[in-house]
Design a protein around this motif. Sequence first.
Motif, PDB file in Angstrom:
ATOM      1  N   LEU A 221      -7.840   6.196  -2.809  1.00 13.11           N
ATOM      2  CA  LEU A 221      -7.315   5.065  -3.578  1.00 13.11           C
ATOM      3  C   LEU A 221      -7.409   3.782  -2.759  1.00 13.11           C
ATOM      4  O   LEU A 221      -7.679   2.711  -3.307  1.00 13.11           O
ATOM      5  N   PHE A 260      -1.013  -4.214  -8.528  1.00 17.06           N
ATOM      6  CA  PHE A 260      -1.720  -2.932  -8.609  1.00 17.06           C
ATOM      7  C   PHE A 260      -2.692  -2.767  -7.435  1.00 17.06           C
ATOM      8  O   PHE A 260      -2.725  -1.712  -6.786  1.00 17.06           O
ATOM      9  N   ARG A 263      -1.030  -2.209  -4.167  1.00 15.62           N
ATOM     10  CA  ARG A 263      -0.541  -0.837  -4.027  1.00 15.62           C
ATOM     11  C   ARG A 263      -1.692   0.118  -3.691  1.00 15.62           C
ATOM     12  O   ARG A 263      -1.507   1.063  -2.924  1.00 15.62           O
ATOM     13  N   LEU A 264      -2.894  -0.141  -4.263  1.00 14.25           N
ATOM     14  CA  LEU A 264      -4.060   0.649  -3.873  1.00 14.25           C
ATOM     15  C   LEU A 264      -4.298   0.526  -2.367  1.00 14.25           C
ATOM     16  O   LEU A 264      -4.614   1.500  -1.685  1.00 14.25           O
ATOM     17  N   TRP A 272       0.579   6.197  -4.225  1.00 13.62           N
ATOM     18  CA  TRP A 272       0.386   7.246  -5.234  1.00 13.62           C
ATOM     19  C   TRP A 272       0.029   8.554  -4.531  1.00 13.62           C
ATOM     20  O   TRP A 272      -0.684   8.563  -3.524  1.00 13.62           O
ATOM     21  N   CYS A 278      -2.169   7.341 -10.361  1.00 12.17           N
ATOM     22  CA  CYS A 278      -2.716   5.986 -10.317  1.00 12.17           C
ATOM     23  C   CYS A 278      -3.373   5.630 -11.647  1.00 12.17           C
ATOM     24  O   CYS A 278      -3.213   4.525 -12.168  1.00 12.17           O
ATOM     25  N   GLU A 281      -0.931   4.563 -14.398  1.00 13.89           N
ATOM     26  CA  GLU A 281      -0.434   3.191 -14.258  1.00 13.89           C
ATOM     27  C   GLU A 281      -1.517   2.173 -14.575  1.00 13.89           C
ATOM     28  O   GLU A 281      -1.232   1.078 -15.085  1.00 13.89           O
TER      29      GLU A 281
END
Length: 291
Positions: A221, A260, A263-264, A272, A278, A281
Motif C-alpha cells: 500500500l 487517503f 494514510r497509504l 491498513w 484499503c 475506503e
Amino acid sequence: MWTVVATKCKEMINNWRDFPLASGSVWMGRYRIEHFIGRGSYGQAYACIDMTTGNQVLLKRSMPSKKEIGILLLERESRILQKLNHPQIPKWLRYEKQGRHEALVMELIDGENLEHRLIEQNQVYSLKQALDVLKELLQPLAYLHGAGFVHRDVRIPNVLDKEGRLYLIDYGLSCRIGEQLPEELRLALKEADPLEASSGSESSWSVAKRRMRRPEAGSDLYGLGHFFLFMMYAGYEYREGQEELSWEEELELPQNVNRFVSRLLQKTGPAWTSAEHCSQELEQLMASLPD
C-alpha cells in the motif's frame, strides 16, 4: 592499478555472460526466442514460442553472472506464482532445468507498460483516472494478501495494461507475510544493513524502497501511494523559479484524497492491515467526490 584492471575484466566477462539470447534461437530445445523484453537486477525476460504447445509464453531466466542468488530468487518466484490464481496475475506454467540453466515459464501478458505511457508517451492522468488505477490494482493485491503473500515491488514498471485490464507483474521480490528472508538474500538485496539505513546517507528513493521491502501488506500500500503520486505528477507543471513544496501543497488535491494518500504512505492514521480494507475506503472516497 591491477585491482582496477581486474574489476574491468570481471565486468566485461559478466556483460558477455549476461548478453541477451538471440531472437530466433531455441533455448532448452523447446522455446524459440521471439524477442528480448527486458532485464532487471537478477533476471532477463523473453517473449517465446513454446514449440511443444505452439503457445506464446514468457520465459524468465536468472542472470548468469548472479549465480546462486539469481537461481534462488527465480525458484522462490516460481513457488509463489504456482500458488496464485488471479485474472490480473500472470499464470505459472512450468519451471525448467537443464544443466546449469534454469528458467521460469509463465503466461505472456502482451500489454503496454505504464512506465512507458507516463515517461515516453507523456500520458496525463486525471484524479478520477488515477484513483481508478488504484482501485483496479487493489484487486490483485487484496487476493495476494489474502493468500498470505506480499509483492514488495509495487511500481509503475510492474503494471501492464492489456485491452483495458491492469496486470500486476514481477513477483521476484515477493515473500510470505512476516517471512524473514535467508541472510544471503537479505545481503544481496541490501535489506540487512541497519547502519546504512540510519547513516542519513540514503536518498529519499532508497528510503522508500527499504520501506517497500518490509514483509507486510502495508508495504504494498505504501508502494501504491508513491504510484499514485507519480501518476499525478505526470501532469504537473513547475513554474520557473518555483520553490520546492510538499506534494500536498503542489498537487492541490481534495482534502479527503490527501488524507487517503497520506494514510497509504503511513504519514497519518492507522495503517491498513490488508488491501481489501484499503479498497473499501477507496470506494467510499470515490463515491464522495463530485463527477
